[in-house]
Design an enzyme around this catalytic site. Structure first.
Site, PDB file in Angstrom:
ATOM      1  N   LYS A 110      -0.906  -4.643  -0.619  1.00  0.00           N
ATOM      2  CA  LYS A 110      -0.536  -5.908  -1.261  1.00  0.00           C
ATOM      3  C   LYS A 110      -1.333  -6.034  -2.538  1.00  0.00           C
ATOM      4  CE  LYS A 110       2.128  -9.482  -0.307  1.00  0.00           C
ATOM      5  NZ  LYS A 110       3.364  -9.437   0.492  1.00  0.00           N
TER       6      LYS A 110
ATOM      7  N   LYS B  84       2.822   0.251   0.859  1.00  0.00           N
ATOM      8  CA  LYS B  84       3.888  -0.601   0.303  1.00  0.00           C
ATOM      9  C   LYS B  84       3.544  -2.063   0.487  1.00  0.00           C
ATOM     10  CE  LYS B  84       8.299  -0.723  -1.054  1.00  0.00           C
ATOM     11  NZ  LYS B  84       7.872  -1.696  -2.054  1.00  0.00           N
TER      12      LYS B  84
ATOM     13  N   HIS C  13      -1.881   5.570   7.098  1.00  0.00           N
ATOM     14  CA  HIS C  13      -1.394   6.465   8.167  1.00  0.00           C
ATOM     15  C   HIS C  13       0.001   6.980   7.834  1.00  0.00           C
ATOM     16  CE1 HIS C  13       0.657   2.778   9.254  1.00  0.00           C
ATOM     17  NE2 HIS C  13       1.420   3.468  10.062  1.00  0.00           N
ATOM     18  N   ARG C  14       0.693   6.260   6.964  1.00  0.00           N
ATOM     19  CA  ARG C  14       1.961   6.728   6.393  1.00  0.00           C
ATOM     20  C   ARG C  14       1.869   6.479   4.889  1.00  0.00           C
ATOM     21  NH1 ARG C  14       3.729   8.397  10.759  1.00  0.00           N
ATOM     22  NH2 ARG C  14       5.210   7.402  12.166  1.00  0.00           N
TER      23      ARG C  14
ATOM     24  N   SER D 217      13.648  -2.596   0.634  1.00  0.00           N
ATOM     25  CA  SER D 217      12.831  -1.874  -0.357  1.00  0.00           C
ATOM     26  C   SER D 217      12.770  -0.390  -0.002  1.00  0.00           C
ATOM     27  CB  SER D 217      11.407  -2.430  -0.378  1.00  0.00           C
ATOM     28  OG  SER D 217      11.326  -3.533  -1.249  1.00  0.00           O
TER      29      SER D 217
ATOM     30  N   ASP E 292      10.094   0.150  11.768  1.00  0.00           N
ATOM     31  CA  ASP E 292      10.185   1.604  11.583  1.00  0.00           C
ATOM     32  C   ASP E 292      10.449   2.005  10.140  1.00  0.00           C
ATOM     33  OD1 ASP E 292       9.665   2.286  14.251  1.00  0.00           O
ATOM     34  OD2 ASP E 292      11.741   1.894  14.820  1.00  0.00           O
TER      35      ASP E 292
ATOM     36  N   LYS F 106       4.132  -4.935   9.846  1.00  0.00           N
ATOM     37  CA  LYS F 106       5.546  -5.203   9.584  1.00  0.00           C
ATOM     38  C   LYS F 106       6.323  -3.888   9.469  1.00  0.00           C
ATOM     39  CE  LYS F 106       5.571  -8.585   6.655  1.00  0.00           C
ATOM     40  NZ  LYS F 106       5.582  -9.342   5.389  1.00  0.00           N
TER      41      LYS F 106
END
Ligand code: NAD
Length: 478
Positions: free
Chosen positions: A112, A76, A71-72, A369, A105, A100
């Protein structure tokens, strides 16, 4: 299928555990059922087997990279090297990353990765070969890239592995100006950012401080009087556990009384010297044999030491039905991912133990990160443009104060006032603000809807709400 169970048949499959945690929060939200199913599902998993020449033989390795939600973008999440890695564990850890990132935000979806082997049994050159080959597999299947999927360190990996990943990516996709942003957690000299190495531990410290600011909560859990002098026990003395121990003891006046690792652990009711322990670990590879302390023989023994704050910072499923009744603490600060099983969590809440959940508390790593990723994309160190100007303004301000008051500012205060912000100052302030806002948001959600019952369910509710809003505003591609 991960069928791990412990005595008594408790389900230790992390995917099942995270799914049930999700369901508990989702049941209290006004989000369409189909959308909830989409948010919960893991969108894609790449499974690969690859051979690596180890000495005079070929060895076959199994690896995964899961993308839980796009969705974004990019997605990551860390890469784990462990003999216990399974596909479902990687999927569950990717799901935790989605939630998370939403909580703090950070505009990423969750991912993963993992390779099933124990890096301690291989030489540095062999680990490099395995890392480079795994990275090549990810490149070939489009599971890595600055705008696609950005790995980071996790259990069994660190800055060195991230540097090899960046170098392999650059070699296979040469000419991309943004290629360093393909991975975070790199050494500072290779495009990393100051403060990333300690970021997860820092975030845990900031999160615990936030909890301690709400006096009514602390009274309820029997933790009055601030952090000073609180007894802390920590499982795991790697990147996360070490930094939590260091910051809580050096900066908050906590007494770290026990630390455990895979080989057992050490315990001293008067407090341990964290710096000496770290030096000893670096020399010997573990805590075993450290002089002048009581030894703990099993890797889970440390969890049963009586303390005020227990910090699991090693693996999942450590506090479970088979040991929860012997856990004697007032607060569990989940630095590791998934350290508490569902059954244990329920018992702890019934017993009035405060649990600060992983999906909030260990989000410091991904937060910094994110800062590293934006630094790589902007190709400039934070603070480089403004530090000197900032110092000039501060100098003028101090001179004005001296003129108006007619008194000189003492040298020490002058030096402190004149110092402009370095990269690490900016990183830590960004991280602190992020952890503060996120805690307030979760705590407010719990206040507004007591049916959420506990911080974990409230954190899941906040995360699901944000991901759902993102889907609803963007729509779903036909
Ligand atoms: P690490 O590899 O640096 O250290 C792991 C530590 O756990 C070591 O001290 C090891 O001895 C101990 N350990 C390993 N197996 C154990 C066992 N069976 N019993 C007891 N102790 C054991 O790993 P890390 O990066 O510190 O990660 C620790 C936890 O924090 C993991 O759950 C990871 O997913 C989570 N986490 C890490 C980061 C990060 O930035 N590194 C970010 C978020 C969450």
């Amino acid at each position: 299928m991960d069928n791990r169970r412990r005595n008594g048949g408790e389900d230790l499959n992390l995917w099942n555990i995270v799914s049930l945690q999700f369901d508990k929060a989702a049941a209290r939200l006004d989000v369409p059922k189909g959308l909830l199913e989409q948010i919960k599902a893991c969108n894609a998993v790449y499974y690969v087997q690859f051979p690596v020449r180890i000495g005079d033989r070929y060895e076959l390795f199994q690896g995964w990279r899961a993308e839980h939600s796009q969705h974004r973008k990019p997605t990551k999440g860390g890469i784990r090297y462990s003999e216990m890695v399974t596909q479902e564990e990687v999927m569950a850890l990717a799901a935790l990353m989605t939630y998370k990132c939403a909580i703090v935000d950070v505009p990423f979806g969750g991912s993963k990765g993992g390779v099933c082997f124990n890096p301690k049994k291989y030489t540095r050159e062999q680990v490099e070969k395995i890392t480079r080959r795994y990275t090549a597999e990810l490149v070939h299947k489009n599971f890595i890239g600055p705008g696609i999927n950005v790995p980071a360190p996790d259990l069994g990996t660190g800055e060195q592995e991230m540097a090899w990943i960046a170098d392999t990516y650059e070699a296979l996709t040469s000419g991309q100006v943004d290629s360093l942003a393909c991975v975070t957690g790199k050494p500072v000299t290779q495009g990393g950012i100051r403060g990333r190495r300690e970021a997860t531990g820092r975030g845990v410290q900031y999160g615990i401080r936030e909890a301690f600011k709400i006096k009514a909560d602390m009274k309820k859990f029997g933790l009055t009087g601030g952090l000073e002098g609180k007894r802390v026990a920590i499982q795991g003395f790697g990147n996360v556990g070490y930094h939590v121990a260091k910051f809580l003891s050096e900066e908050d006046g906590c007494r770290v009384i026990a630390i455990g690792d895979v080989s057992g652990g050490v315990w001293n009711a008067d407090g341990l010297n964290v710096a000496q322990l770290a030096e000893y670990r670096d020399k010997t590879g573990g805590l075993k044999g450290f002089p002048g302390v009581k030894e703990l023989s099993g890797p889970r023994d440390v969890l049963e030491i009586e303390c005020d704050i227990l910090v699991p910072a090693a693996l999942e499923n450590q506090i479970a039905l088979d040991n929860v009744d012997r856990v004697k603490t007032k607060m569990i600060a989940e630095a590791a991912n998934g350290p508490t099983t569902l059954g244990a969590d329920e018992k702890l809440i019934d017993r009035g133990v405060m649990v600060i959940p992983d999906i909030y508390l260990n989000a410091g790593g991904v937060t910094v990160s994110y800062f590293e990723w934006t630094k790589n994309l902007s190709h400039i160190r934070y603070g480089r443009m403004e530090k000197r100007l900032d110092e000039i303004f501060r100098d003028r301000l101090v001179s004005t104060i001296e003129q108006v008051t007619g008194k000189p500012v003492p040298d020490r205060q002058r030096r402190e006032l004149l110092k402009g912000a370095d990269e690490v100052d900016l990183v830590n302030s960004g991280l602190e603000g992020t952890m503060q806002n996120a805690y307030r948001e979760i705590r407010e959600a719990l206040d507004k809807d007591p049916r959420l019952e506990d911080l974990r369910t409230a954190a899941f509710a906040v995360a699901i709400g944000k991901v759902a809003r993102s889907y609803m505003e963007l729509g779903v591609f036909p």
